[in-house]
Design a protein around this motif. Sequence first.
Motif, PDB file in Angstrom:
ATOM      1  N   LEU A   1      30.656  45.330  55.457  1.00  0.00           N
ATOM      2  CA  LEU A   1      32.011  45.705  55.543  1.00  0.00           C
ATOM      3  C   LEU A   1      33.125  45.056  54.517  1.00  0.00           C
ATOM      4  O   LEU A   1      33.817  45.338  53.833  1.00  0.00           O
ATOM      5  N   PHE A   2      32.470  43.799  54.506  1.00  0.00           N
ATOM      6  CA  PHE A   2      33.366  42.920  53.269  1.00  0.00           C
ATOM      7  C   PHE A   2      32.958  43.302  51.845  1.00  0.00           C
ATOM      8  O   PHE A   2      33.870  43.362  51.007  1.00  0.00           O
TER       9      PHE A   2
ATOM     10  N   ALA B   1      35.427  42.155  61.426  1.00  0.00           N
ATOM     11  CA  ALA B   1      34.119  41.639  61.149  1.00  0.00           C
ATOM     12  C   ALA B   1      33.699  40.741  62.232  1.00  0.00           C
ATOM     13  O   ALA B   1      32.454  40.729  62.487  1.00  0.00           O
TER      14      ALA B   1
ATOM     15  N   ARG C   1      28.444  43.009  58.779  1.00  0.00           N
ATOM     16  CA  ARG C   1      29.507  42.283  58.155  1.00  0.00           C
ATOM     17  C   ARG C   1      29.759  42.229  56.666  1.00  0.00           C
ATOM     18  O   ARG C   1      30.568  42.427  56.152  1.00  0.00           O
ATOM     19  N   GLU C   2      28.433  42.004  56.141  1.00  0.00           N
ATOM     20  CA  GLU C   2      28.137  41.937  54.704  1.00  0.00           C
ATOM     21  C   GLU C   2      28.749  43.232  54.011  1.00  0.00           C
ATOM     22  O   GLU C   2      29.214  43.296  53.033  1.00  0.00           O
TER      23      GLU C   2
END
Length: 295
Positions: free
Chosen positions: A153-154, A141, A150-151
């Motif tokens: 991926l998380f 990330a 990033r959001e």
Amino acid sequence: MAAAALVVGTHEVGNFQVGDWLKVAGIAAGVLLYTGVFASLGLLISSCSQTAKGALISSLCAWATMVWLVPNLCVHLAAFAVHGDDGRLVEANVNRLRVAAEERGWEEMSRFIGEKGWGDRQWANWNLEWGTWSDAVPRLAEELESLEDREELFSFAGRVMHRQFAPMERGAYQIMANHVQQRRNAVELGILLSCISPLAPFTYMLTGIARTGVEGELHFRGEVRRFKRDLVDYLDAQLAQRRMWQPVDPEGFPYFRYGGAAVWGSRVPVYAWVLALYVVVFFMAAYQALIRMEP
């Protein structure tokens, strides 16, 4: 009595509570009962022996049998009767379950990373020998420029871990619970068989009073298993909310708190009655032997 006096002598009597005095009284009662057992047994052997030499040899044999042979033999008999898996095999099965879950989770993550075109990033080709794949997610990330990436991926990693974590940990918990139950059954059977010797109820009585015996250990292990189950449920809830990589809320985090211990073990009175029964049986047998010896 000496044991009770030792407890009192090595502690500040002024700080004793009611429970402490009950423990001292219980220790003194246990010592008196145990002394009475061997006094009655000695009287029985003497009344059944023709000579002092025979009485001495019989007493030594009885002592060795009750104090050394029977308790050790009962432990092995219980372990043989309640056959369970070896601890190393159980640990290997748990590790195998977790490794398989890790591999399935990383396969999903690898496909997702490839579909997003992030495969050329440094941490995209994570090796599970370096650690769990969840360690790779925050590193990857950091290499993503877009906050939306990033959001995403998380979010995806949280869903994958949620699908992986709960079945994995519950499966591992069930394997360990079955193993612990097998060991507990062996311990319970060993306790029951070893009470053939008066040394066993005496030992269990005193360690039960001190909460340092088998019953206290089983209670402690049960509390640890309960905490592990609470921790798994907490982490599962965190994953369901996709907050695995966010700071942990200390207010909601489960902490281990050991409690619920009584003044002494619940079986202490049972062991006391067993010792009292030995005293009565040996004394009555000696009494009958003495009556038969009268002309």
